[in-house]
Design a protein around this motif. Structure first.
Motif, PDB file in Angstrom:
ATOM      1  N   THR A 106       0.845  -1.182   0.000  1.00 59.69           N
ATOM      2  CA  THR A 106       0.000   0.000   0.000  1.00 59.69           C
ATOM      3  C   THR A 106       0.888   1.242   0.000  1.00 59.69           C
ATOM      4  N   GLU A 107       0.291   2.394  -0.213  1.00 57.99           N
ATOM      5  CA  GLU A 107       1.052   3.640  -0.192  1.00 57.99           C
ATOM      6  C   GLU A 107       1.687   3.852   1.188  1.00 57.99           C
ATOM      7  N   GLN A 108       0.938   3.561   2.239  1.00 50.19           N
ATOM      8  CA  GLN A 108       1.460   3.735   3.591  1.00 50.19           C
ATOM      9  C   GLN A 108       2.639   2.796   3.847  1.00 50.19           C
ATOM     10  N   GLN A 109       2.531   1.553   3.405  1.00 45.73           N
ATOM     11  CA  GLN A 109       3.619   0.593   3.587  1.00 45.73           C
ATOM     12  C   GLN A 109       4.857   1.014   2.794  1.00 45.73           C
ATOM     13  N   ALA A 110       4.645   1.520   1.581  1.00 45.83           N
ATOM     14  CA  ALA A 110       5.772   1.961   0.758  1.00 45.83           C
ATOM     15  C   ALA A 110       6.489   3.143   1.399  1.00 45.83           C
ATOM     16  N   GLU A 111       5.715   4.087   1.932  1.00 45.62           N
ATOM     17  CA  GLU A 111       6.314   5.256   2.590  1.00 45.62           C
ATOM     18  C   GLU A 111       7.087   4.838   3.827  1.00 45.62           C
ATOM     19  N   GLN A 112       6.544   3.891   4.592  1.00 44.08           N
ATOM     20  CA  GLN A 112       7.227   3.410   5.790  1.00 44.08           C
ATOM     21  C   GLN A 112       8.539   2.731   5.428  1.00 44.08           C
ATOM     22  N   GLN A 113       8.503   1.904   4.385  1.00 46.27           N
ATOM     23  CA  GLN A 113       9.716   1.211   3.950  1.00 46.27           C
ATOM     24  C   GLN A 113      10.765   2.199   3.476  1.00 46.27           C
ATOM     25  N   ASN A 114      10.347   3.201   2.703  1.00 46.95           N
ATOM     26  CA  ASN A 114      11.284   4.212   2.218  1.00 46.95           C
ATOM     27  C   ASN A 114      11.903   4.999   3.372  1.00 46.95           C
ATOM     28  N   ALA A 115      11.090   5.309   4.370  1.00 51.54           N
ATOM     29  CA  ALA A 115      11.600   6.053   5.532  1.00 51.54           C
ATOM     30  C   ALA A 115      12.629   5.226   6.297  1.00 51.54           C
ATOM     31  N   GLU A 116      12.342   3.938   6.481  1.00 54.88           N
ATOM     32  CA  GLU A 116      13.283   3.066   7.183  1.00 54.88           C
ATOM     33  C   GLU A 116      14.581   2.917   6.392  1.00 54.88           C
ATOM     34  N   ASP A 117      14.469   2.752   5.071  1.00 54.18           N
ATOM     35  CA  ASP A 117      15.664   2.626   4.226  1.00 54.18           C
ATOM     36  C   ASP A 117      16.496   3.907   4.271  1.00 54.18           C
ATOM     37  N   PHE A 118      15.816   5.047   4.308  1.00 55.44           N
ATOM     38  CA  PHE A 118      16.512   6.331   4.330  1.00 55.44           C
ATOM     39  C   PHE A 118      17.272   6.510   5.639  1.00 55.44           C
ATOM     40  N   HIS A 235      25.238   2.598  14.586  1.00 49.95           N
ATOM     41  CA  HIS A 235      26.568   3.128  14.870  1.00 49.95           C
ATOM     42  C   HIS A 235      26.492   4.269  15.884  1.00 49.95           C
ATOM     43  N   THR A 236      27.565   4.452  16.604  1.00 57.85           N
ATOM     44  CA  THR A 236      27.707   5.605  17.485  1.00 57.85           C
ATOM     45  C   THR A 236      28.882   6.428  16.996  1.00 57.85           C
ATOM     46  N   PHE A 237      28.739   7.747  17.125  1.00 53.76           N
ATOM     47  CA  PHE A 237      29.745   8.656  16.587  1.00 53.76           C
ATOM     48  C   PHE A 237      30.231   9.609  17.677  1.00 53.76           C
ATOM     49  N   PRO A 238      31.471  10.061  17.569  1.00 50.87           N
ATOM     50  CA  PRO A 238      32.039  10.909  18.627  1.00 50.87           C
ATOM     51  C   PRO A 238      31.565  12.353  18.591  1.00 50.87           C
ATOM     52  N   PHE A 239      30.742  12.698  17.625  1.00 49.65           N
ATOM     53  CA  PHE A 239      30.172  14.038  17.547  1.00 49.65           C
ATOM     54  C   PHE A 239      28.876  13.967  16.751  1.00 49.65           C
ATOM     55  N   SER A 240      28.139  15.066  16.698  1.00 56.47           N
ATOM     56  CA  SER A 240      26.807  15.074  16.096  1.00 56.47           C
ATOM     57  C   SER A 240      26.859  15.315  14.585  1.00 56.47           C
ATOM     58  N   ILE A 241      26.160  14.457  13.842  1.00 53.94           N
ATOM     59  CA  ILE A 241      25.983  14.625  12.394  1.00 53.94           C
ATOM     60  C   ILE A 241      24.486  14.507  12.125  1.00 53.94           C
ATOM     61  N   ASP A 242      23.875  15.572  11.657  1.00 47.66           N
ATOM     62  CA  ASP A 242      22.440  15.569  11.367  1.00 47.66           C
ATOM     63  C   ASP A 242      22.204  15.819   9.888  1.00 47.66           C
ATOM     64  N   ILE A 243      21.263  15.070   9.316  1.00 48.01           N
ATOM     65  CA  ILE A 243      20.901  15.220   7.907  1.00 48.01           C
ATOM     66  C   ILE A 243      19.462  15.704   7.835  1.00 48.01           C
ATOM     67  N   ASN A 244      19.261  16.835   7.153  1.00 49.02           N
ATOM     68  CA  ASN A 244      17.953  17.473   7.082  1.00 49.02           C
ATOM     69  C   ASN A 244      17.362  17.340   5.682  1.00 49.02           C
ATOM     70  N   LEU A 245      16.670  16.228   5.453  1.00 48.29           N
ATOM     71  CA  LEU A 245      15.937  16.038   4.195  1.00 48.29           C
ATOM     72  C   LEU A 245      14.711  15.181   4.507  1.00 48.29           C
ATOM     73  N   GLY A 246      13.731  15.798   5.133  1.00 50.72           N
ATOM     74  CA  GLY A 246      12.599  15.044   5.627  1.00 50.72           C
ATOM     75  C   GLY A 246      11.676  14.465   4.577  1.00 50.72           C
ATOM     76  N   ASP A 247      11.658  15.025   3.366  1.00 53.04           N
ATOM     77  CA  ASP A 247      10.697  14.586   2.358  1.00 53.04           C
ATOM     78  C   ASP A 247      11.264  13.557   1.391  1.00 53.04           C
ATOM     79  N   VAL A 248      12.453  13.037   1.666  1.00 53.56           N
ATOM     80  CA  VAL A 248      13.111  12.096   0.772  1.00 53.56           C
ATOM     81  C   VAL A 248      13.153  10.728   1.440  1.00 53.56           C
ATOM     82  N   GLY A 249      13.004   9.666   0.639  1.00 50.63           N
ATOM     83  CA  GLY A 249      13.067   8.318   1.187  1.00 50.63           C
ATOM     84  C   GLY A 249      13.933   7.414   0.342  1.00 50.63           C
ATOM     85  N   GLY A 250      14.147   6.199   0.833  1.00 52.80           N
ATOM     86  CA  GLY A 250      14.940   5.225   0.103  1.00 52.80           C
ATOM     87  C   GLY A 250      16.414   5.282   0.465  1.00 52.80           C
TER      88      GLY A 250
END
Length: 358
Positions: A106-118, A235-250
């Motif tokens: 379904t569309e909801q399942q596809a979006e969830q999968q893309n979010a997890e992959d991302f 993974h754990t990292f010794p400092f903060s790395i944030d990625i800001n692309l909320g509308d992209v998946g996969g």
């Protein structure tokens, strides 16, 4: 009415009827087209795509653009007219619906999968980038998913860091099942966990561990005790790395995220002002893997202004069949190779770049 006029009117009505009929006929296909590209060195919605804090960063120039494709939704069915029109366009691809949405997603399942992959792709991209730079990376055991209707629902949550089970320290996901199945179904298991964001990783302030008691149930397949979670690692990292692309998946932006992180963390300007785009999954060792929609991604990259395009080896033949004029494909297998290729681009030694062949 003259016979000729009557014949023309009847033919026109028939053509209109045929067109309307084909517009109503649904076919099991979906359409892909070039999507937007995002510069991993730039901003999106007023915020940097990649933000690093707790570590010295350096100015960057040029572009390291990740590419996307736009697809019709899982719930949308092309009609015959749309499918034929898509087949005739050079900037669209009509493919079987099941290729994009296997198992009747379904569309909801596809979006969830893309979010997890991302999310998984970002984690691997960060790890690969830091390893490329020789920066230590750690791992921890987490709750990857909670099974619906299981004893853990409402008690354990995806992203919880599993510190211990019944007081025994956990360092590998396989240990969780071993410790749980020491119990009989119906007995309690005590998990020591850190909720997401309170484990001190990425430079955040660590919180106090919490003890969560879960009453086991009987596994219908094995008869042993179960709590209904899927443990995994992050993974754990010794400092903060944030990625800001909320509308992209996969998972396909992994390589370009890694390159963007490397560029910000080292003094050498990777692009020297050049416009480079690309695609490819990445694992935490820096190995680049194939993706879908490559023919649409090269079009998107060239439209955005890219001069060079990193192409996973397994996608090379397809990409080479439809490369837009002015775009140089670079065959890539690893993050380390891509970093070296960028050095050749900076020096003007483009003859050394590995090319894609048809």
């Amino acid at each position: 009415m003259p016979r000729r006029s009557a014949t023309m009117l009847a033919s026109t009505i028939l053509l209109i009827a045929l067109f309307l009929a084909t517009a109503l006929i649904k076919v099991p296909y979906s359409e892909m087209s070039p999507g937007p590209t995002y510069n991993t060195l730039g901003d999106q919605n007023g915020k940097p795509v990649i933000t690093i804090s707790g570590r010295t960063t350096y100015p960057t120039t040029g572009n390291l653009n990740m590419t996307t494709v736009e697809v019709t939704s899982a719930d949308y069915e092309l009609n015959l007219v749309e499918a034929v029109t898509g087949w005739l366009r050079h900037d669209a691809a009509v493919i079987p619906h099941a290729n994009l949405y296997p198992d009747n997603q379904t569309e909801q399942q596809a979006e969830q999968q893309n979010a997890e992959d991302f999310t998984a792709s970002q984690d691997s991209a960060k790890a690969a980038a830091l390893k490329q730079l020789g920066i230590p990376v750690g791992t921890e055991v987490v709750v990857s998913a909670v099974v619906a209707g299981s004893p853990s629902v409402g008690k354990l949550h995806a992203g919880d860091v599993i510190v211990a089970v019944d007081g025994a320290k956990v360092t590998d996901p396989s240990q969780v099942a071993v410790l749980v199945t020491k119990h009989q179904p119906g007995q309690d298991v005590v998990f020591t966990v850190l909720p997401p964001g309170k484990d001190g990783k990425n430079g955040t302030t660590g919180g106090a561990p919490q003890q969560v008691t879960v009453t086991t149930a009987k596994n219908p397949d094995t008869g042993k005790a179960m709590v209904g979670i899927q443990p995994g690692t992050e993974h754990t990292f010794p400092f903060s790395i944030d990625i800001n692309l909320g509308d992209v998946g996969g998972p396909s932006a992994g390589l370009m995220f890694s390159l963007g992180i490397v560029d910000k963390l080292q003094s050498t300007d990777l692009t020297d002002g050049k416009f480079v785009a690309g695609t490819g999954t990445i694992d935490d060792t820096g190995k680049v893997g194939p993706i879908g929609g490559i023919s649409m991604k090269v079009i998107a990259a060239r439209k955005a202004g890219a001069q060079y395009f990193f192409t996973p080896s397994d996608n090379c033949a397809e990409a080479a069949n439809g490369t837009p004029s002015g775009l140089r494909l670079i065959k890539v297998d690893t993050l380390a190779q891509a970093v070296n290729d960028l050095a050749d681009i900076r020096s003007g030694n483009t003859a050394a770049l590995p090319s894609c062949a048809k």
